[in-house]
Design an enzyme around this catalytic site. Structure first.
Site, PDB file in Angstrom:
ATOM      1  N   ILE A  30      34.892  40.871  30.052  1.00 42.31           N
ATOM      2  CA  ILE A  30      34.964  40.999  28.623  1.00 42.31           C
ATOM      3  C   ILE A  30      34.852  42.277  28.101  1.00 42.31           C
ATOM      4  O   ILE A  30      35.390  42.634  26.995  1.00 42.31           O
ATOM      5  CB  ILE A  30      33.691  40.075  28.012  1.00 42.31           C
ATOM      6  N   HIS A  97      28.779  40.058  42.062  1.00 38.84           N
ATOM      7  CA  HIS A  97      30.229  40.296  41.735  1.00 38.84           C
ATOM      8  C   HIS A  97      30.843  41.738  42.134  1.00 38.84           C
ATOM      9  O   HIS A  97      29.766  42.469  42.148  1.00 38.84           O
ATOM     10  CB  HIS A  97      30.442  40.033  39.972  1.00 38.84           C
TER      11      HIS A  97
HETATM   12  P1  5GP Z   1      27.178  44.481  35.937  1.00 33.85           P
HETATM   13  O1  5GP Z   1      26.674  45.383  34.967  1.00 33.85           O
HETATM   14  O2  5GP Z   1      26.103  43.461  36.529  1.00 33.85           O
HETATM   15  O3  5GP Z   1      27.582  45.093  37.122  1.00 33.85           O
HETATM   16  O4  5GP Z   1      28.465  43.935  35.334  1.00 33.85           O
HETATM   17  C1  5GP Z   1      28.388  42.700  34.644  1.00 33.85           C
HETATM   18  C2  5GP Z   1      29.516  42.763  33.900  1.00 33.85           C
HETATM   19  O5  5GP Z   1      29.979  41.328  33.458  1.00 33.85           O
HETATM   20  C3  5GP Z   1      29.789  43.485  32.520  1.00 33.85           C
HETATM   21  O6  5GP Z   1      31.024  44.463  32.769  1.00 33.85           O
HETATM   22  C4  5GP Z   1      30.102  42.822  31.279  1.00 33.85           C
HETATM   23  O7  5GP Z   1      31.008  43.274  30.344  1.00 33.85           O
HETATM   24  C5  5GP Z   1      30.649  41.441  32.026  1.00 33.85           C
HETATM   25  N1  5GP Z   1      30.191  40.141  31.302  1.00 33.85           N
HETATM   26  C6  5GP Z   1      29.013  39.768  30.659  1.00 33.85           C
HETATM   27  N2  5GP Z   1      29.057  38.700  30.196  1.00 33.85           N
HETATM   28  C7  5GP Z   1      30.382  38.356  30.282  1.00 33.85           C
HETATM   29  C8  5GP Z   1      31.241  37.114  29.818  1.00 33.85           C
HETATM   30  O8  5GP Z   1      30.454  36.186  29.194  1.00 33.85           O
HETATM   31  N3  5GP Z   1      32.324  37.122  30.025  1.00 33.85           N
HETATM   32  C9  5GP Z   1      32.982  38.036  30.753  1.00 33.85           C
HETATM   33  N4  5GP Z   1      34.305  37.981  31.112  1.00 33.85           N
HETATM   34  N5  5GP Z   1      32.393  39.178  31.187  1.00 33.85           N
HETATM   35  C10 5GP Z   1      31.223  39.373  30.765  1.00 33.85           C
END
Ligand code: 5GP
Ligand code: ZN
Length: 138
Positions: A30, A97
């Site tokens: 997102i 992820h």
């Molecule tokens: P992390 O910081 O855990 O590596 O990355 C999590 C990612 O998930 C972030 O880049 C954030 O923008 C994305 N994200 C969080 N909530 C959502 C959502 O509801 N939909 C989508 N498509 N991405 C999300």
């Protein structure tokens, strides 16, 4: 389970789906760090790489070349970074992820690693390797 990515996989939260098979779901982040920024997740919930089953790891990395080549074809990036943040404070969504981040000239994305090579001596590398070998056996 109260997990945003599980809800995206189930379809109860909408997403821009890039790819899906029996074990893997990929969708646009997102927050587009760069154009085409895609998240690839296992359909089975694992909080982080520390409890990711090998089968799910295989399934994820099986599709990474295909998805990377697709992003390359779509956007003609100059490169692509593959990133996975695990555990807080790095990880903000606790469903394992990987990020696929196509790179462009002047995209201003910062992913830096400090090079400590000049501060290290042979004994430092050996010490690190020994610690890993002990942990590998345990
Ligand atoms: P992390 O910081 O855990 O590596 O990355 C999590 C990612 O998930 C972030 O880049 C954030 O923008 C994305 N994200 C969080 N909530 C959502 C959502 O509801 N939909 C989508 N498509 N991405 C999300
Ligand atoms: Zn989940």
């Amino acid at each position: 389970m109260d997990c945003i990515f599980c809800k995206i996989i189930e379809g109860t939260i909408p997403s821009y789906k890039v790819y899906e098979d029996d074990q893997v779901y990929a969708f646009l982040d997102i927050s587009q760090g760069t154009k085409g920024h895609t998240l690839v997740v296992p359909k089975n919930h694992s909080a982080s790489v520390f409890d990711l089953p090998e089968e799910d790891a295989k399934a994820i990395f099986r599709v990474v070349p295909k998805l990377s080549n697709t992003l390359k074809k779509a956007f003609n990036p100059i490169g692509l970074n593959i990133v996975s943040n695990n555990e807080k404070p790095y990880q903000t969504v606790d469903h394992f992820h990987i990020h696929l981040l196509p790179r462009y000239e002047d995209d201003e994305l910062v992913l830096s690693m400090i090079n400590r090579m000049n501060d290290l001596e042979q004994k430092d590398y050996v010490e690190v390797l020994d610690a890993i070998k002990v942990a590998m056996k345990a």
